[in-house]
Design an enzyme around this catalytic site. Structure first.
Site, PDB file in Angstrom:
ATOM      1  N   ARG A  83       0.823  -1.206   0.000  1.00  0.00           N
ATOM      2  CA  ARG A  83       0.000   0.000   0.000  1.00  0.00           C
ATOM      3  C   ARG A  83       0.862   1.263   0.000  1.00  0.00           C
ATOM      4  NH1 ARG A  83      -5.214  -2.065   1.610  1.00  0.00           N
ATOM      5  NH2 ARG A  83      -4.850  -4.313   1.584  1.00  0.00           N
ATOM      6  N   LYS A 132      -9.525  -0.169   4.089  1.00  0.00           N
ATOM      7  CA  LYS A 132      -8.347  -0.471   4.907  1.00  0.00           C
ATOM      8  C   LYS A 132      -7.231   0.535   4.621  1.00  0.00           C
ATOM      9  CE  LYS A 132      -4.890  -4.194   5.305  1.00  0.00           C
ATOM     10  NZ  LYS A 132      -4.639  -5.616   4.986  1.00  0.00           N
ATOM     11  N   HIS A 134      -3.840   0.919   6.988  1.00  0.00           N
ATOM     12  CA  HIS A 134      -2.657   0.134   7.363  1.00  0.00           C
ATOM     13  C   HIS A 134      -1.330   0.815   7.042  1.00  0.00           C
ATOM     14  CE1 HIS A 134      -1.585  -4.333   8.352  1.00  0.00           C
ATOM     15  NE2 HIS A 134      -1.147  -3.467   9.242  1.00  0.00           N
ATOM     16  N   SER A 157      -5.814  -4.155   9.035  1.00  0.00           N
ATOM     17  CA  SER A 157      -6.549  -5.341   8.576  1.00  0.00           C
ATOM     18  C   SER A 157      -7.694  -5.657   9.533  1.00  0.00           C
ATOM     19  CB  SER A 157      -5.609  -6.550   8.487  1.00  0.00           C
ATOM     20  OG  SER A 157      -4.597  -6.340   7.528  1.00  0.00           O
ATOM     21  N   HIS A 246      -9.404 -10.776   2.376  1.00  0.00           N
ATOM     22  CA  HIS A 246      -8.683 -11.071   3.612  1.00  0.00           C
ATOM     23  C   HIS A 246      -9.634 -11.738   4.607  1.00  0.00           C
ATOM     24  CE1 HIS A 246      -6.067 -10.418   7.078  1.00  0.00           C
ATOM     25  NE2 HIS A 246      -5.157  -9.835   6.315  1.00  0.00           N
ATOM     26  N   ASP A 295      -3.347  -6.255  -3.512  1.00  0.00           N
ATOM     27  CA  ASP A 295      -2.151  -5.853  -2.758  1.00  0.00           C
ATOM     28  C   ASP A 295      -1.093  -6.941  -2.698  1.00  0.00           C
ATOM     29  OD1 ASP A 295      -3.479  -7.559  -0.958  1.00  0.00           O
ATOM     30  OD2 ASP A 295      -2.943  -6.351   0.797  1.00  0.00           O
ATOM     31  N   ASN A 296      -1.502  -8.191  -2.815  1.00  0.00           N
ATOM     32  CA  ASN A 296      -0.565  -9.330  -2.839  1.00  0.00           C
ATOM     33  C   ASN A 296      -1.376 -10.582  -3.114  1.00  0.00           C
ATOM     34  OD1 ASN A 296      -0.529  -8.464   0.504  1.00  0.00           O
ATOM     35  ND2 ASN A 296      -1.503 -10.375  -0.065  1.00  0.00           N
ATOM     36  N   LYS A 326       1.365 -15.464  -0.664  1.00  0.00           N
ATOM     37  CA  LYS A 326       1.586 -14.262   0.134  1.00  0.00           C
ATOM     38  C   LYS A 326       2.824 -14.394   1.011  1.00  0.00           C
ATOM     39  CE  LYS A 326      -0.760 -11.467   3.700  1.00  0.00           C
ATOM     40  NZ  LYS A 326      -2.036 -11.232   4.406  1.00  0.00           N
TER      41      LYS A 326
END
Length: 536
Positions: A83, A132, A134, A157, A246, A295-296, A326
């Site tokens: 991010r 989110k 983070h 998260s 997530h 994001d991943n 991940k």
């Protein structure tokens, strides 16, 4: 990211400018931007990418009406660094964010780093972040202090705090405590002490969050933000960072037979993206660029609650233990789905093989807004407007992949891509569904895979082969030059110190920081937004 001088992309852009091909796509007014970032989504979680996936009709339609990028990568394989790179156009070794922030973190994305929102706001945009964050929530690290006029979401998260309806996770987590501290039960991998907060700007409007209503509320707040910007006659930048996919997963209805919990949650995310696309189209087709990515890769240790890798299974690592998704530098950790939709500008029904990255969002949107990049720093992202517009299919020549927790020092660059070749100086597997991990291994000379022939990363080139000997000098030069470029840059250092006083808490007198009446749907969300619970 950094590329050697006179890259093919640079030559192409120069040629386009000289012959005047750039002019037809210069916009007469600043476009709106919507960036949707999914969490822990797999490359194979889109039906457009992977035929086995049936739960994404809206995303598949987005791909049909826009351009699909199949060689697109996150800038790290875990949350905060990825991010930070999206919002700065710089890798963690430059912007300072190399691993995740905690609920008690005092710091965040270093304040001397300039965010995409700050650049666009200076260029006249209304800026909003929903979802989110983070990247630090304490003091000046809050989104409202990082260029966003409006923020609505969870500061980290949504597994980093308890809720009354915990949803599906592995291992399962208990609901928030309602009684004295003595009644609390500690669970490994579960946050049981503090309830998960929902913020509107600096105000905690709900603690604990009602997870089952989160997707609906994100869509509603996105609509309100867009309407406010439209009423003011200003272009807008909306950064929508979803909780999906997530854990914990909280599907809206019991999953249909054969779909499973993950499939039902994926369908909910798909519907949310479809609603946002409708909002964009309602402003006038062609006025808004929508960019969807992740994001991943999937969090493999969550087993059936993790996403689909598609063909990017990291077979070499899986044969030696651990996950290749991940937290790793295998393709499954950082190759993510990516779609760009902009009617009349970005070609429809196009699939691009260009090597692109989440790092490219910053310089590309800045250029399209007619703004300038911040001075006195180097960027890893490229302005990939020519690729978006279909003029070129040339992206990065070199792309760096930082360690993200599975092996090696976090943030360090020990894997890189050069054209179709992927080189590893360090390998390792994150925790897999079966609980195994792959030990870290150093490789000198590096392991090299030819992804054109071996997308599963199963068999590295034989070091004695003619192909290996031919490509190794180019990889070594590119690696050395990239590290030298980073060493010569103005780099930042993030503050990862922690203090319990930094934990968002709307009422320290109540168990778990619970706010009276802030649980369940009985409260009117508009009333909640006016309740003065401050995030200190």
């Amino acid at each position: 990211m950094w590329t050697p001088p006179l890259s093919p992309w640079a030559v192409l852009v120069s040629t386009l400018v000289l012959v005047g091909l750039w002019a037809p796509c210069v916009v007469s007014r600043q476009p709106n931007f919507i960036v949707i970032l999914a969490d822990d989504v797999g490359w194979g979680d889109l039906g457009a990418n992977w035929a086995e996936t049936k739960e994404t009709p809206h995303l598949d339609q987005l791909a049909a009406e826009g351009t699909r990028f199949v060689d697109f990568h996150s800038a790290a394989s875990t949350c905060s660094p990825s991010r930070a790179s999206l919002l700065t156009g710089r890798l963690g070794v430059r912007n300072g964010v190399t691993h995740n922030f905690a609920i008690s973190s005092l710091g965040g994305l270093p304040l001397n780093e300039t965010t995409l929102a700050e650049v666009l706001r200076e260029a006249g945009y209304s800026t909003g972040a929903i979802g989110k964050w983070h990247l630090g929530h304490h003091g000046r690290h809050h989104p409202n202090s990082r260029g966003f006029d409006y923020y609505f979401g969870i500061p980290y998260s949504h597994d980093m705090g308890c809720t009354d309806t915990p949803g599906y996770n592995l291992p399962p987590c208990p609901p928030c405590p309602r009684h004295s501290p003595a009644a609390r039960v500690a669970r490994k991998d579960c946050y049981t002490e503090v309830a998960l907060p929902l913020l509107e700007n600096i105000t905690i409007v709900q603690q604990p969050v009602e997870l089952s209503s989160l997707a609906r509320r994100y869509a509603e707040e996105a609509e309100r933000f867009i309407q406010r910007a439209s009423d003011k006659g200003r272009p807008f930048f909306l950064y929508l960072a979803l909780a999906h996919m997530h854990v914990p997963l909280v599907p809206p209805l019991p999953p249909a037979p054969g779909r499973g919990i993950y499939g039902a949650s994926l369908a909910e995310m798909d519907a949310l993206v479809g609603r946002v696309k409708e909002l964009a189209d309602s402003l006038g087709r062609g006025s808004t660029l929508l960019w969807f990515t992740g994001d991943n890769g999937p969090w493999a240790q969550k087993c059936e609650l993790a996403g689909r890798l598609g063909p990017f299974v990291g077979a070499w690592q899986r044969q030696r233990g651990g996950s290749s998704a991940k937290q790793t530098t295998w393709e499954g950790g950082h190759r993510v789905p990516a779609l760009v939709y902009w009617p009349g500008r970005v070609p429809a029904r196009r699939t691009s093989q260009a090597l692109l990255s989440i790092l490219d969002i910053f310089p590309t949107l800045v250029a399209l807004a007619g703004a300038a990049l911040p001075p006195n720093r180097r960027f890893d992202g490229l302005d990939v407007s020519p690729v978006l517009f279909g003029w070129s299919d040339v992206g990065h020549k070199v792309l760096l992949h930082p360690n993200s927790g599975a092996a090696g020092k976090v943030g360090e660059i020990e894997a890189l891509r050069l054209a179709q070749y992927k080189a590893f100086y360090t390998t390792g597997g994150a925790m897999a569904c079966d609980g195994s991990t792959g030990p870290a291994q150093r490789h000198h000379p590096p392991l090299i895979f030819n992804l054109d022939r071996d997308i599963q990363e199963q068999e590295p080139l034989d070091v004695a082969s003619r192909e290996y000997q031919a490509v190794l000098p180019a990889i070594s030069r590119a690696y050395a030059q990239a590290l030298q470029d980073i060493a010569a840059d103005n780099v930042s250092v993030a503050d990862y110190s922690q203090d319990p006083a930094a934990i968002p808490c709307c009422n320290v007198q109540h168990v778990g920081c619970r706010c009276h009446g802030a649980h369940g749907a009985r409260r009117d969300p508009h009333v909640e937004s006016r309740t003065p619970w401050l995030c200190l």
